[in-house]
Scaffold this active site. Structure first.
Site, PDB file in Angstrom:
ATOM      1  N   ARG A 141       0.994  -1.111   0.112  1.00 31.57           N
ATOM      2  CA  ARG A 141       0.180   0.283  -0.196  1.00 31.57           C
ATOM      3  C   ARG A 141       0.821   1.036  -0.083  1.00 31.57           C
ATOM      4  O   ARG A 141       1.779   1.478   0.298  1.00 31.57           O
ATOM      5  CB  ARG A 141      -1.271   0.514   1.208  1.00 31.57           C
ATOM      6  CG  ARG A 141      -2.267  -1.039   1.551  1.00 31.57           C
ATOM      7  CD  ARG A 141      -2.555  -0.347   0.058  1.00 31.57           C
ATOM      8  NE  ARG A 141      -4.265  -1.678  -0.046  1.00 31.57           N
ATOM      9  CZ  ARG A 141      -4.769  -2.550  -0.617  1.00 31.57           C
ATOM     10  NH1 ARG A 141      -3.401  -2.787  -1.446  1.00 31.57           N
ATOM     11  NH2 ARG A 141      -5.434  -2.781  -1.251  1.00 31.57           N
TER      12      ARG A 141
ATOM     13  N   HIS B 220       0.456   0.917  -9.994  1.00 31.06           N
ATOM     14  CA  HIS B 220      -0.296  -0.208  -9.356  1.00 31.06           C
ATOM     15  C   HIS B 220      -1.013  -1.979 -10.585  1.00 31.06           C
ATOM     16  O   HIS B 220      -1.906  -1.917 -10.741  1.00 31.06           O
ATOM     17  CB  HIS B 220      -2.067   0.324  -9.333  1.00 31.06           C
ATOM     18  CG  HIS B 220      -2.269  -0.530  -7.667  1.00 31.06           C
ATOM     19  ND1 HIS B 220      -2.516  -0.072  -6.247  1.00 31.06           N
ATOM     20  CD2 HIS B 220      -1.839  -1.672  -7.299  1.00 31.06           C
ATOM     21  CE1 HIS B 220      -3.131  -0.599  -5.776  1.00 31.06           C
ATOM     22  NE2 HIS B 220      -2.977  -1.328  -6.171  1.00 31.06           N
TER      23      HIS B 220
END
Length: 312
Positions: free
Chosen positions: A227, A275
Site C-alpha cells: 500500500r 498499481h
C-alpha cells in the site's frame, strides 16, 4: 433475498463482473448491482470492491460481506461500516501468482542491477558490474500472509537467501521466519533487498520511513507492492539522495493515479509501476467469491475471515 455487487467500479466494470458472477451464481440466488435500481431491504450478502464509505450502512438486512479484493483496509476505514457483520477477504490463486511474478521481476531487476545498466546505456557507457549470485543476495519480505508467504517461497526457490517477518511466528520451508520487534530489527538489518507485502493497519502505516531506511544495509533496494501509505515519501527521497537506498520499485502510492508533477516520475532511483502487481480478475475471483457465499448460506465456515481489530 439477493446478493449485491457494489464497489468503486465504472459501468464497464460492473458489466464485466456481472457476466462472470452470473456464470457461477448458485441456483436460487439473485444478483443485483449497486449502479442499477434495487431493493435495499432484500440484500443479505454484498460482494464488494472498495465500496464508497457509507454505502454498506444503507442495507439493513446485510448479513455477510465478501471482498472481491485481497486488501480490505479501505473498507475497514469506513466509520459507518456495520461492525457485527462477518467479512471475508479474497484469496485467489491467480492473484497470488500475479503478485509472485511481480515480486520476482522486481527483485531480479534490482539484483541484476538493471537500473544501473539503463543509466549506463543513456551515457553509451560499456561497463560490466560485479554480479553476485542469488544465494549471496539477502532478501527480506515484510508480511508472510497468503501473498507474502508465496512470494518468499518463490524467491527462495530461485536461490535467494530469504528472510520473512510476520506479526505472529510462522514456519515456511526455505525461509528464515522472524516475528516481533527483535525479529523486525534483524530482518531489516540483513536485507539487501526489502520487499513490503504487509497489510495496511494503524501499526504499519508509515512503516517505510527514515528510521527503517537507516537500519538497512548501505545501498539496499526497496520493493513496495503493498500500500502507498506504508511509505513516507519524503523519507525515501532523502534515503535515495544519501545513497542509503540505491533504488526503489514502487507499485502503490498514497495518491493514485500518481500526479504528473510528482517527483517520483522523473527520479532516476525509482521505478514507477501503475498499481499493476496483481489485481482481482473476474474470471477467477467470481467463482471463488460465490463458493464462499455458498458456504455462508449453508452455515459452513467461510474462508479468509477478516479480524477488524487487526485490520486484515
Amino acid at each position: 433475498m439477493s446478493i449485491l455487487l457494489i464497489g468503486s467500479l465504472d459501468d464497464d466494470d460492473y458489466a464485466d463482473w456481472k457476466t462472470h458472477l452470473l456464470a457461477h451464481l448458485p441456483a436460487g440466488e439473485t444478483l443485483v448491482l449497486a449502479n442499477e435500481p434495487h431493493d435495499v431491504d432484500a440484500v443479505e450478502i454484498a460482494l464488494v470492491a472498495n465500496p464508497p464509505h457509507g454505502t454498506l450502512a444503507r442495507y439493513p438486512n446485510l448479513r455477510f460481506v465478501q471482498s472481491l479484493w485481497a486488501g480490505v483496509d479501505r473498507m475497514l476505514s469506513d466509520p459507518t461500516l456495520p461492525t457485527a457483520i462477518p467479512i471475508s477477504r479474497l484469496v485467489d490463486p491467480a492473484l497470488t501468482q500475479a503478485m509472485v511474478e511481480c515480486a520476482l521481476a522486481s527483485v531480479l531487476l534490482l539484483h541484476r542491477q538493471l537500473p544501473a545498466y539503463v543509466r549506463q546505456q543513456a551515457r553509451a557507457e560499456w561497463k560490466q558490474l560485479a554480479q553476485p549470485l542469488a544465494g549471496q543476495r539477502r532478501v527480506g519480505v515484510l508480511g508472510l500472509g497468503a501473498l507474502g508467504g508465496a512470494c518468499a517461497t518463490a524467491l527462495a526457490g530461485i536461490g535467494f537467501a530469504v528472510s520473512g517477518w510476520s506479526r505472529a511466528p510462522k514456519a515456511i520451508d526455505g525461509v528464515a521466519c522472524l516475528s516481533g520487534g527483535a525479529g523486525m530489527e534483524q530482518l531489516v538489518a540483513t536485507s539487501d533487498i526489502l520487499v513490503n507485502l504487509l497489510p495496511l493497519t494503524p501499526d504499519t502505516m508509515g512503516i517505510l520511513d527514515a528510521r527503517l531506511f537507516g537500519r538497512l544495509p548501505q545501498g539496499a533496494g526497496l520493493v513496495n507492492l503493498a500500500r502507498g501509505r506504508h511509505l513516507v515519501e519524503a523519507d525515501l527521497l532523502a534515503a535515495l539522495s544519501s545513497g542509503q537506498v540505491s533504488h526503489a520499485v514502487l507499485d502503490v502510492f498514497a495518491q493514485e493515479p500518481l500526479p504528473g508533477e510528482h517527483p517520483f516520475w522523473a527520479h532516476p532511483g525509482i521505478t514507477v509501476l501503475p498499481h499493476v502487481a496483481a489485481y482481482s480478475a473476474p474470471e477467477s475471483a467470481a467463482r471463488i467469491a460465490l463458493e464462499n457465499v455458498a458456504r455462508h448460506r449453508a452455515g459452513q465456515p467461510t474462508t479468509a475471515m477478516v479480524d477488524p481489530a487487526r485490520g486484515y
